[in-house]
Scaffold this motif. Structure first.
Motif, PDB file in Angstrom:
ATOM      1  N   HIS A 109       0.808  -1.218   0.000  1.00  0.00           N
ATOM      2  CA  HIS A 109       0.000   0.000   0.000  1.00  0.00           C
ATOM      3  C   HIS A 109       0.837   1.262   0.000  1.00  0.00           C
ATOM      4  N   ARG A 110       2.058   1.152  -0.445  1.00  0.00           N
ATOM      5  CA  ARG A 110       2.925   2.321  -0.396  1.00  0.00           C
ATOM      6  C   ARG A 110       2.511   3.312  -1.463  1.00  0.00           C
ATOM      7  N   ASP A 111       2.673   4.573  -1.174  1.00  0.00           N
ATOM      8  CA  ASP A 111       2.354   5.643  -2.110  1.00  0.00           C
ATOM      9  C   ASP A 111       3.496   5.732  -3.117  1.00  0.00           C
ATOM     10  N   SER A 112       3.194   5.504  -4.397  1.00  0.00           N
ATOM     11  CA  SER A 112       4.243   5.495  -5.405  1.00  0.00           C
ATOM     12  C   SER A 112       4.431   6.850  -6.078  1.00  0.00           C
ATOM     13  N   SER A 113       3.752   7.875  -5.599  1.00  0.00           N
ATOM     14  CA  SER A 113       3.926   9.194  -6.208  1.00  0.00           C
ATOM     15  C   SER A 113       5.217   9.838  -5.695  1.00  0.00           C
ATOM     16  N   PRO A 114       5.834  10.665  -6.537  1.00  0.00           N
ATOM     17  CA  PRO A 114       7.114  11.276  -6.148  1.00  0.00           C
ATOM     18  C   PRO A 114       6.931  12.392  -5.120  1.00  0.00           C
ATOM     19  N   ALA A 115       8.010  12.661  -4.403  1.00  0.00           N
ATOM     20  CA  ALA A 115       8.014  13.785  -3.470  1.00  0.00           C
ATOM     21  C   ALA A 115       7.795  15.072  -4.269  1.00  0.00           C
ATOM     22  N   PRO A 116       7.088  16.050  -3.710  1.00  0.00           N
ATOM     23  CA  PRO A 116       6.785  17.284  -4.453  1.00  0.00           C
ATOM     24  C   PRO A 116       8.029  18.005  -4.991  1.00  0.00           C
ATOM     25  N   ALA A 117       9.086  18.113  -4.194  1.00  0.00           N
ATOM     26  CA  ALA A 117      10.283  18.816  -4.656  1.00  0.00           C
ATOM     27  C   ALA A 117      10.956  18.061  -5.805  1.00  0.00           C
ATOM     28  N   TYR A 118      10.992  16.739  -5.705  1.00  0.00           N
ATOM     29  CA  TYR A 118      11.575  15.914  -6.762  1.00  0.00           C
ATOM     30  C   TYR A 118      10.787  16.085  -8.059  1.00  0.00           C
ATOM     31  N   ARG A 119       9.478  16.011  -7.947  1.00  0.00           N
ATOM     32  CA  ARG A 119       8.611  16.145  -9.123  1.00  0.00           C
ATOM     33  C   ARG A 119       8.785  17.525  -9.762  1.00  0.00           C
ATOM     34  N   SER A 120       8.790  18.573  -8.965  1.00  0.00           N
ATOM     35  CA  SER A 120       8.954  19.927  -9.491  1.00  0.00           C
ATOM     36  C   SER A 120      10.296  20.092 -10.195  1.00  0.00           C
ATOM     37  N   TYR A 121      11.345  19.534  -9.603  1.00  0.00           N
ATOM     38  CA  TYR A 121      12.686  19.626 -10.188  1.00  0.00           C
ATOM     39  C   TYR A 121      12.710  18.950 -11.559  1.00  0.00           C
ATOM     40  N   VAL A 122      12.179  17.729 -11.643  1.00  0.00           N
ATOM     41  CA  VAL A 122      12.176  16.983 -12.905  1.00  0.00           C
ATOM     42  C   VAL A 122      11.316  17.706 -13.944  1.00  0.00           C
ATOM     43  N   ASP A 123      10.147  18.198 -13.551  1.00  0.00           N
ATOM     44  CA  ASP A 123       9.285  18.922 -14.487  1.00  0.00           C
ATOM     45  C   ASP A 123       9.994  20.165 -15.032  1.00  0.00           C
ATOM     46  N   ARG A 124      10.660  20.910 -14.160  1.00  0.00           N
ATOM     47  CA  ARG A 124      11.379  22.121 -14.589  1.00  0.00           C
ATOM     48  C   ARG A 124      12.524  21.766 -15.534  1.00  0.00           C
ATOM     49  N   CYS A 125      13.260  20.719 -15.211  1.00  0.00           N
ATOM     50  CA  CYS A 125      14.355  20.259 -16.056  1.00  0.00           C
ATOM     51  C   CYS A 125      13.834  19.900 -17.449  1.00  0.00           C
ATOM     52  N   LEU A 126      12.708  19.205 -17.508  1.00  0.00           N
ATOM     53  CA  LEU A 126      12.130  18.819 -18.804  1.00  0.00           C
ATOM     54  C   LEU A 126      11.682  20.043 -19.598  1.00  0.00           C
ATOM     55  N   ARG A 127      11.063  21.023 -18.912  1.00  0.00           N
ATOM     56  CA  ARG A 127      10.651  22.252 -19.595  1.00  0.00           C
ATOM     57  C   ARG A 127      11.868  23.002 -20.142  1.00  0.00           C
ATOM     58  N   ASP A 128      12.951  23.035 -19.353  1.00  0.00           N
ATOM     59  CA  ASP A 128      14.173  23.704 -19.806  1.00  0.00           C
ATOM     60  C   ASP A 128      14.762  23.034 -21.043  1.00  0.00           C
ATOM     61  N   ARG A 129      14.467  21.744 -21.243  1.00  0.00           N
ATOM     62  CA  ARG A 129      14.952  20.999 -22.417  1.00  0.00           C
ATOM     63  C   ARG A 129      13.960  21.041 -23.582  1.00  0.00           C
ATOM     64  N   GLY A 130      12.864  21.792 -23.406  1.00  0.00           N
ATOM     65  CA  GLY A 130      11.904  21.947 -24.493  1.00  0.00           C
ATOM     66  C   GLY A 130      10.723  20.991 -24.461  1.00  0.00           C
ATOM     67  N   TYR A 131      10.602  20.188 -23.406  1.00  0.00           N
ATOM     68  CA  TYR A 131       9.475  19.258 -23.284  1.00  0.00           C
ATOM     69  C   TYR A 131       8.384  19.888 -22.437  1.00  0.00           C
ATOM     70  N   ARG A 132       7.165  19.357 -22.579  1.00  0.00           N
ATOM     71  CA  ARG A 132       6.046  19.866 -21.783  1.00  0.00           C
ATOM     72  C   ARG A 132       5.443  18.715 -20.975  1.00  0.00           C
ATOM     73  N   PRO A 133       5.872  18.554 -19.718  1.00  0.00           N
ATOM     74  CA  PRO A 133       5.270  17.508 -18.884  1.00  0.00           C
ATOM     75  C   PRO A 133       3.825  17.869 -18.543  1.00  0.00           C
ATOM     76  N   VAL A 134       2.939  16.860 -18.620  1.00  0.00           N
ATOM     77  CA  VAL A 134       1.520  17.098 -18.342  1.00  0.00           C
ATOM     78  C   VAL A 134       1.031  16.362 -17.107  1.00  0.00           C
ATOM     79  N   GLY A 135       1.867  15.563 -16.498  1.00  0.00           N
ATOM     80  CA  GLY A 135       1.493  14.822 -15.305  1.00  0.00           C
ATOM     81  C   GLY A 135       2.453  13.670 -15.081  1.00  0.00           C
ATOM     82  N   TRP A 136       2.141  12.837 -14.096  1.00  0.00           N
ATOM     83  CA  TRP A 136       2.975  11.676 -13.754  1.00  0.00           C
ATOM     84  C   TRP A 136       2.084  10.457 -13.660  1.00  0.00           C
ATOM     85  N   GLN A 137       2.593   9.318 -14.136  1.00  0.00           N
ATOM     86  CA  GLN A 137       1.888   8.031 -13.950  1.00  0.00           C
ATOM     87  C   GLN A 137       2.865   6.894 -13.984  1.00  0.00           C
TER      88      GLN A 137
END
Length: 137
Positions: A109-137
């Motif tokens: 029953h563990r929560d498999s969603s990423p920590a908020p800071a980790y998720r924000s960092y990865v999303d920002r990194c992807l945007r800086d590379r020209g990608y548009r993240p729309v969510g996580w799954q």
């Protein structure tokens, strides 16, 4: 109580698979190569880890809950053991059973969603590379 050796053979793979359900970003399709997106996701996740961020947001939660369950199980076991004549043995059995049940339950029953800071960092990194993240799954 002894666990039959044949039971361990099927239990280990099940427990290992239960801990492998991490999410990753989903990118908005922009006509680019899916392989390029996967490479960018991996690179950004590696960069987040290198920056000291951890995917998991439950630091210390499992240990704290394990101790709590052991104490509750031990108290309940002591009461049951006292009724049947051996409070110490009941407390030990109750604590051990509660800890084991809690650890197995947390694996499934563990929560498999990423920590908020980790998720924000990865999303920002992807945007800086020209990608548009729309969510996580």
């Amino acid at each position: 109580m002894r666990i039959p050796k044949r039971s361990i053979g099927w239990l280990a793979p099940v427990l290992l698979l239960a801990g492998c359900a991490n999410q990753k970003p989903v990118l908005y399709a922009q006509g680019g190569s899916p392989a390029g997106g996967d490479q960018a996701i991996s690179a950004c996740m590696d960069q987040a880890r290198a920056a000291g961020l951890d995917y998991s947001k439950g630091h210390g939660q499992t240990a704290r809950k394990t101790v709590e369950r052991g104490a509750v199980g031990g108290a309940g076991g002591a009461v049951g053991g006292a009724i049947y004549g051996d409070a110490a043995r009941g407390a030990a059995a109750g604590a051990a059973g509660s800890v084991a049940a809690g650890l197995v339950s947390d694996m499934f029953h563990r929560d498999s969603s990423p920590a908020p800071a980790y998720r924000s960092y990865v999303d920002r990194c992807l945007r800086d590379r020209g990608y548009r993240p729309v969510g996580w799954q």
